[in-house]
Design an enzyme around this catalytic site. Structure first.
Site, PDB file in Angstrom:
ATOM      1  CG  PHE A 111      -0.331   0.440   2.496  1.00 44.43           C
ATOM      2  CD1 PHE A 111      -0.331   1.781   2.853  1.00 44.43           C
ATOM      3  CD2 PHE A 111       0.277  -0.459   3.350  1.00 44.43           C
ATOM      4  CE1 PHE A 111       0.261   2.219   4.038  1.00 44.43           C
ATOM      5  CE2 PHE A 111       0.861  -0.041   4.541  1.00 44.43           C
ATOM      6  CZ  PHE A 111       0.858   1.297   4.878  1.00 44.43           C
ATOM      7  CE  LYS A 112       5.292   1.209   4.743  1.00 41.39           C
ATOM      8  NZ  LYS A 112       4.708  -0.088   5.136  1.00 41.39           N
ATOM      9  CG  ASP A 113       3.776   0.949  -4.574  1.00 43.34           C
ATOM     10  OD1 ASP A 113       4.932   1.355  -4.394  1.00 43.34           O
ATOM     11  OD2 ASP A 113       3.506  -0.224  -4.898  1.00 43.34           O
ATOM     12  CG  LEU A 116       6.386   6.375  -0.360  1.00 43.91           C
ATOM     13  CD1 LEU A 116       7.006   5.106   0.210  1.00 43.91           C
ATOM     14  CD2 LEU A 116       7.287   7.573  -0.074  1.00 43.91           C
TER      15      LEU A 116
END
Ligand SMILES: *Cc1c(COP(=O)(O)O)cnc(C)c1O
Length: 469
Positions: A111-113, A116
């Site tokens: 999910f960090k995409d 970021l």
């Protein structure tokens, strides 16, 4: 929109400066001075919007005054076009009124995409305008590093240094970082553990002399832009399932309290959410606070869900700020006591308020594997260990069967083969198409001893697209 520090002593900043700031000068974290609030009619009118257009509606007030609408729309269009799935964040049904929101269709499968990919483009936008270059330093135990590198690889004015503990991240996770080649991308394997890496990054932020005036930017979730981007998918999920006319429950696998804090903000912005569940692994400082008012630092317990292996939760301070009526000096006192003693608890009244806002559960490795097995057998859905913790907590803490229960699916199972193997399901997760040749690609990485001086010298020698600063 202006942003203020949770400790009350730093200057208020606009969005552009907050993006580039990291921690506030008083040691606090930046939060919006006033949270935007949407009416039910407004939210309802966004039903059916493509993800990037919904993102524009939800985030627009946060960047107001810093980015013209047309530019922001274009940035968001590019950001979410980088995701493999047409709906960007699809919902998958597990059971009666029970769902997983799949947040792992971005370039690095976690999910960090969502944040970021946006952060990299925003940095590029502002730095180009300012004619400035920056250096990013980040420590990672896995997911943050690859997402940050993917997010910033095309940034003209950013050099990114990611520290990971040598031989202590999984092969997939390492390769997702080290096979991205570019003169502005620098992977450093430290002969030490994750805490050593994180300490070096913190020390570098505290004393930036070695950078000769180049600004250092943070990519962990102390950076406000990351939280902001994560608010959007709560709205997206709710709108798919009949919100805002009906309310939703969310279960969120949590480490640094970033992702769930975004859900808390979505609720405060007007999205009807009737339950928010904090789901932790054995590293359960947040669960111990929610269930017993004891936010006490413990030792680190390595688990099958390594992206939630933390000792303290960096975004918890943002919640403390609200719990204390946004009184920065009270928060500063609490945090200084915590720094000295490793312990923190709040007045009974404030703790009761926290319990009203969140339910919580800690899930150990055995229960995590059990959940992966059960869900796979029941509906053929293979969960990664972090998501499995969320689903377990959703099932145990659920208050209403008629309210849709949505667990955030934080990573693709292929990133965590060890847990999948232990769960003894009879399939092996496969790398998606854009990563099938991951194990054939060239790797680039520098191994450095566990010394701050060596790391800082390396950064200074390579911080200008591989050349000295
Ligand atoms: C980072 C991460 C988490 C924890 O997110 P926080 O914002 O720190 O709570 C959970 N699952 C996965 C897969 C992650 O990469």
């Amino acid at each position: 929109m202006r942003y203020i520090s949770t400790r009350g002593q730093a200057p208020a900043l606009n969005f552009e400066d907050v993006l580039l700031a990291g921690l506030a000068t008083d040691g606090g974290l930046y939060v919006p001075e006033n949270l935007p609030r949407f009416t039910q009619e407004e939210i309802a009118s966004w039903a059916g919007l493509p993800y990037h257009e919904l993102a524009f509606q939800v985030m627009r007030p946060f960047v107001a005054g810093s980015i013209p609408d047309a530019d922001f729309k274009q940035i968001l269009g590019e950001t979410y076009a980088a995701f493999e799935h047409k709906s960007v964040a699809p919902l998958r049904q597990l059971g009666a009124n029970e769902w997983v929101l799949e947040l792992f269709h971005g370039p690095t499968l976690a999910f960090k995409d969502f944040a970021l990919q946006l952060l990299g483009r925003l940095l590029d936008y502002f730095l180009l305008k300012r004619g400035e270059r920056v250096v990013i330093m980040g420590a990672t135990s896995g997911d943050t590093g690859s997402a940050a590198i993917e997010g910033c690889r095309r940034c003209e004015n950013v050099d990114i240094f990611i520290l990971h503990p040598h031989q202590r991240v999984s092969d997939v996770q390492r390769r997702q970082m080290t096979t991205i080649l570019g003169e502005n991308i620098h992977n450093i394997a430290i002969e030490g553990n994750f805490d050593d890496c994180q300490e070096m990054v913190k020390a570098s932020f505290a004393d930036q002399g070695f950078l000769k005036g180049t600004r250092l930017v943070a990519v962990n979730s102390i950076n406000w832009a990351r939280i902001m981007a994560q608010i959007v998918y709560y709205f997206h999920a709710a709108l798919q399932l009949g919100g805002p006319a009906r309310s939703m429950a969310f279960s969120v696998p949590t480490g640094n309290f970033g992702d769930i804090f975004a859900g808390y903000l979505a609720r405060n912005m007007g999205l009807p959410i009737s339950q928010l569940i904090v789901a932790t692994n054995r590293n359960d400082i947040l669960h111990r606070f929610m269930s017993g008012n004891q936010y006490d630092k413990d030792t680190l317990h390595p688990s099958l869900s390594p992206s939630m292996d933390i000792m303290v939760s960096s975004n918890f301070e943002r919640l403390l700020f609200d719990l204390h009526g946004r009184n920065g000096s009270l928060v500063a006192q609490l945090m200084s006591t915590f720094k000295e003693t490793g312990k923190l608890s709040v007045d009974n009244e404030r703790w009761t308020e926290a319990r009203r806002l969140f339910d919580s559960l800690a899930v150990d490795d055995d229960s995590t594997c059990e959940t992966i097995t059960k869900v796979y057998e029941d509906c053929g859905e293979l969960l990664d260990p972090h998501t499995a913790i969320g689903v377990r907590a959703a099932r145990e803490c659920r208050r209403s069967m008629s309210t849709p229960m949505i667990t955030l699916g934080t990573a693709h199972p292929v990133k965590f083969p060890e847990a999948v193997l232990k769960a003894a399901v009879d399939i092996e997760p496969e790398l998606p198409a854009h990563l099938t040749d991951l194990f054939d690609r060239e790797e680039r990485c520098t191994v450095l001893p566990n010394h701050l001086r060596d790391v800082q010298q390396f950064v200074a020698a390579h911080g200008n697209r591989g050349r000295p600063l």
